[in-house]
Design a protein around this motif. Structure first.
Motif, PDB file in Angstrom:
ATOM      1  N   ARG A   1       0.676  -1.187  -0.045  1.00  0.00           N
ATOM      2  CA  ARG A   1       0.110  -0.126  -0.062  1.00  0.00           C
ATOM      3  C   ARG A   1       0.926   1.359   0.082  1.00  0.00           C
ATOM      4  N   THR A   2       0.300   2.473  -0.641  1.00  0.00           N
ATOM      5  CA  THR A   2       0.909   3.705  -0.457  1.00  0.00           C
ATOM      6  C   THR A   2       0.797   4.219   1.111  1.00  0.00           C
ATOM      7  N   PRO A   3       1.434   5.306   1.364  1.00  0.00           N
ATOM      8  CA  PRO A   3       1.567   5.529   2.692  1.00  0.00           C
ATOM      9  C   PRO A   3       0.210   6.397   3.063  1.00  0.00           C
ATOM     10  N   THR A   4      -0.459   6.730   1.914  1.00  0.00           N
ATOM     11  CA  THR A   4      -1.770   7.185   2.118  1.00  0.00           C
ATOM     12  C   THR A   4      -2.935   6.313   2.093  1.00  0.00           C
ATOM     13  N   GLU A   5      -2.447   5.273   1.425  1.00  0.00           N
ATOM     14  CA  GLU A   5      -3.529   4.000   1.721  1.00  0.00           C
ATOM     15  C   GLU A   5      -3.338   3.449   2.962  1.00  0.00           C
TER      16      GLU A   5
ATOM     17  N   GLY B   1      -7.478   4.737   9.765  1.00  0.00           N
ATOM     18  CA  GLY B   1      -8.339   5.740  10.338  1.00  0.00           C
ATOM     19  C   GLY B   1      -7.809   7.086  10.550  1.00  0.00           C
ATOM     20  N   ALA B   2      -6.356   7.386   9.846  1.00  0.00           N
ATOM     21  CA  ALA B   2      -5.792   8.339  10.166  1.00  0.00           C
ATOM     22  C   ALA B   2      -5.852   9.590   9.452  1.00  0.00           C
ATOM     23  N   LEU B   3      -6.559   9.451   8.468  1.00  0.00           N
ATOM     24  CA  LEU B   3      -7.379  10.581   7.411  1.00  0.00           C
ATOM     25  C   LEU B   3      -8.486  10.922   8.096  1.00  0.00           C
ATOM     26  N   THR B   4      -8.750  12.153   8.527  1.00  0.00           N
ATOM     27  CA  THR B   4      -9.955  12.746   9.142  1.00  0.00           C
ATOM     28  C   THR B   4      -9.922  14.020   8.919  1.00  0.00           C
ATOM     29  N   PRO B   5     -11.107  15.207   9.080  1.00  0.00           N
ATOM     30  CA  PRO B   5     -10.988  16.491   8.893  1.00  0.00           C
ATOM     31  C   PRO B   5      -9.997  17.135   9.647  1.00  0.00           C
ATOM     32  N   ARG B   6      -9.437  16.411  10.603  1.00  0.00           N
ATOM     33  CA  ARG B   6      -8.129  17.245  11.373  1.00  0.00           C
ATOM     34  C   ARG B   6      -7.199  17.016  11.130  1.00  0.00           C
ATOM     35  N   THR B   7      -6.939  16.015  10.161  1.00  0.00           N
ATOM     36  CA  THR B   7      -5.331  15.646   9.477  1.00  0.00           C
ATOM     37  C   THR B   7      -5.073  16.486   8.367  1.00  0.00           C
TER      38      THR B   7
ATOM     39  N   LEU C   1      -7.263  11.486   0.054  1.00  0.00           N
ATOM     40  CA  LEU C   1      -7.128  12.770   1.001  1.00  0.00           C
ATOM     41  C   LEU C   1      -8.425  13.757   0.612  1.00  0.00           C
ATOM     42  N   GLY C   2      -8.658  13.990  -0.624  1.00  0.00           N
ATOM     43  CA  GLY C   2     -10.189  14.780  -0.994  1.00  0.00           C
ATOM     44  C   GLY C   2     -11.110  14.376  -0.063  1.00  0.00           C
ATOM     45  N   GLY C   3     -11.454  12.946   0.021  1.00  0.00           N
ATOM     46  CA  GLY C   3     -12.740  12.368   0.821  1.00  0.00           C
ATOM     47  C   GLY C   3     -12.510  12.516   2.167  1.00  0.00           C
ATOM     48  N   SER C   4     -11.341  12.888   2.723  1.00  0.00           N
ATOM     49  CA  SER C   4     -11.173  12.565   4.423  1.00  0.00           C
ATOM     50  C   SER C   4     -11.648  13.858   4.932  1.00  0.00           C
TER      51      SER C   4
END
Length: 429
Positions: A241-245, A251-257, A273-276
């Motif tokens: 997986r990529t780092p983003t995946e 669960g580390a991609l949130t509106p606060r990330t 990233l856009g969907g997070s």
């Protein structure tokens, strides 16, 4: 109560001439069209909201102009960075950061996001106050008159499947639980907020990512993402997986990330990233200095990812230059001009929300009274349309900086700037 009369002001509704900004207790309490009152502080040219430097490693400033002999890569540069980190203690770090933050303030920065991972004494161990290094940074920002979000960083491994090297020991708390306990002992202050960071998927194994996210709670959470192709290659080889995946699955991609750098992304990464609901912080002058590459700024914006800007290693401390480099990078990789409109560049310049200050970055009632006045009559800006001056001005055109209602720099000078050279020479002695 104090009054600042702006010859022109960049308001949420657009640029307006003759604007009176009224300030009380560090906040804006009035914005109106008016003639200048006799006792108002007059700000000529164009007044913008205060700039946010969303990604800083304060101690890297001591590397400026010292790493260019013999070429090399990001990875060879990192060796010099580790050597520098080994010289720091709470006193020297306070003195260095105080001068670096003063340099930022003189360039228009009114809030800094400090990605902080030099936590402990060199070689490991603990200070009597486990947060002594972080406190040095908080105090440095207070001394310089700007706000800070201390992005306290979890750092557990020396690389994917690699233990910490001796020079990395001081960066680590050993476990997520120990990191979380130390971070939990810190408290917000009027000028300082506590945030969290995952150094990278190289430094925090996948099994530990959810615990970091849980411990961060509602704080801003920043993470270095895909700065180098080698990082992606190692992550794909180890995890498929990529780092983003990997971050998404944890669960580390949130509106606060905020994904920092986000340079080498796949189309899927950009959509994740856009969907997070989170953002991306690009650091164009550092990414150029370290030969990292050019990130997909336009694609990130189009996917719904707000952008912020950082000076990272401080090869340059000039937020206006960072903004212009963002657009120039787009032009170089696309062959097209105007990929980011001036208003989009100003939005990135003034994105304080990524640092947990959602009311800042606007000249409106209720916002912190942060004002950056630019000359429109310098050798660089004479004849510019005010709405396009961000593509011509540099930090040399910043003539007055007001942070939380207080004038902190005038004509490029801050009272703490003279200490910078002496501190750097001391570190390298």
């Amino acid at each position: 109560m104090s009054d600042y009369w702006c010859e022109r002001a960049w308001l949420p509704s657009g640029i307006q001439a003759g604007v009176l900004v009224r300030v009380s207790a560090g906040a804006i309490v009035g914005v109106s069209a008016a003639e200048p009152p006799p006792d108002a502080h007059r700000l000529g040219g164009l007044v913008l909201p205060g700039f946010a430097n969303a990604h800083s490693h304060a101690f890297h400033r001591a590397l400026r102009g010292r790493t260019h002999a013999g070429g090399g890569t990001f990875w060879t540069w990192r060796t010099a960075m580790y050597s520098l980190a080994a010289t720091l203690d709470p006193d020297t770090y306070h003195r260095l950061a105080r001068a670096v933050y003063a340099e930022m303030a003189a360039a228009g920065v009114t809030c800094v996001g400090e990605f902080h991972y030099v936590h402990h004494p060199a070689g490991g161990g603990r200070y009597a106050d486990p947060n002594a290094m972080g406190e040095a940074l908080r105090q440095a920002a207070a001394d310089a008159g700007i706000r800070i979000t201390l992005l306290d960083t979890c750092y557990l491994a020396g690389g994917i499947g690699t233990p910490l090297a001796p020079e990395q020991q001081r960066f680590s708390d050993g476990t997520v639980e120990a990191w979380a306990a130390r971070v939990g002992a810190q408290r917000d202050a009027p000028h300082a907020r506590v945030g969290a960071a995952i150094h990278s998927v190289r430094a925090v194994p996948p099994a530990d990512l959810p615990a970091v996210v849980d411990a961060a709670g509602q704080r801003p959470l920043h993470v270095h993402v895909s700065e180098q192709p080698a990082e992606n290659e190692a992550c794909l080889a180890a995890y498929g997986r990529t780092p983003t995946e990997l971050l998404h699955e944890a669960g580390a991609l949130t509106p606060r990330t905020t994904a920092v750098h986000a340079t080498h992304l796949s189309a899927k990464d950009i959509q994740l990233l856009g969907g997070s609901g989170g953002g991306a912080c690009l650091c164009p002058t550092t990414e150029a200095d370290l030969a990292d590459g050019i990130g997909p700024a336009r694609e990130l914006l189009d996917a719904g990812t707000p952008l912020s800007l950082g000076s990272d290693q401080h090869a340059v401390v000039d937020p206006l230059l960072e903004a212009r480099a963002l657009e120039h990078g787009e032009r170089l990789r696309s062959g097209q001009r105007g990929r980011l409109a001036p208003a989009e560049l100003v939005a990135a310049l003034t994105n304080h929300a990524s640092l947990g200050w959602p009311d800042a970055g606007r000249l409106e009632v209720g916002a912190p009274a942060d004002l950056v006045a630019l000359r429109l009559d310098s050798a660089r800006t004479a004849g510019c349309l005010p709405a396009q001056v961000v593509l011509a001005a540099t930090a040399a055109d910043v003539h007055t900086v007001v942070a939380s209602g207080r004038v902190v720099a005038v004509d490029g000078r801050h009272e703490l700037l003279d200490d910078l050279g002496a501190v750097i020479e001391e570190l390298w002695a």
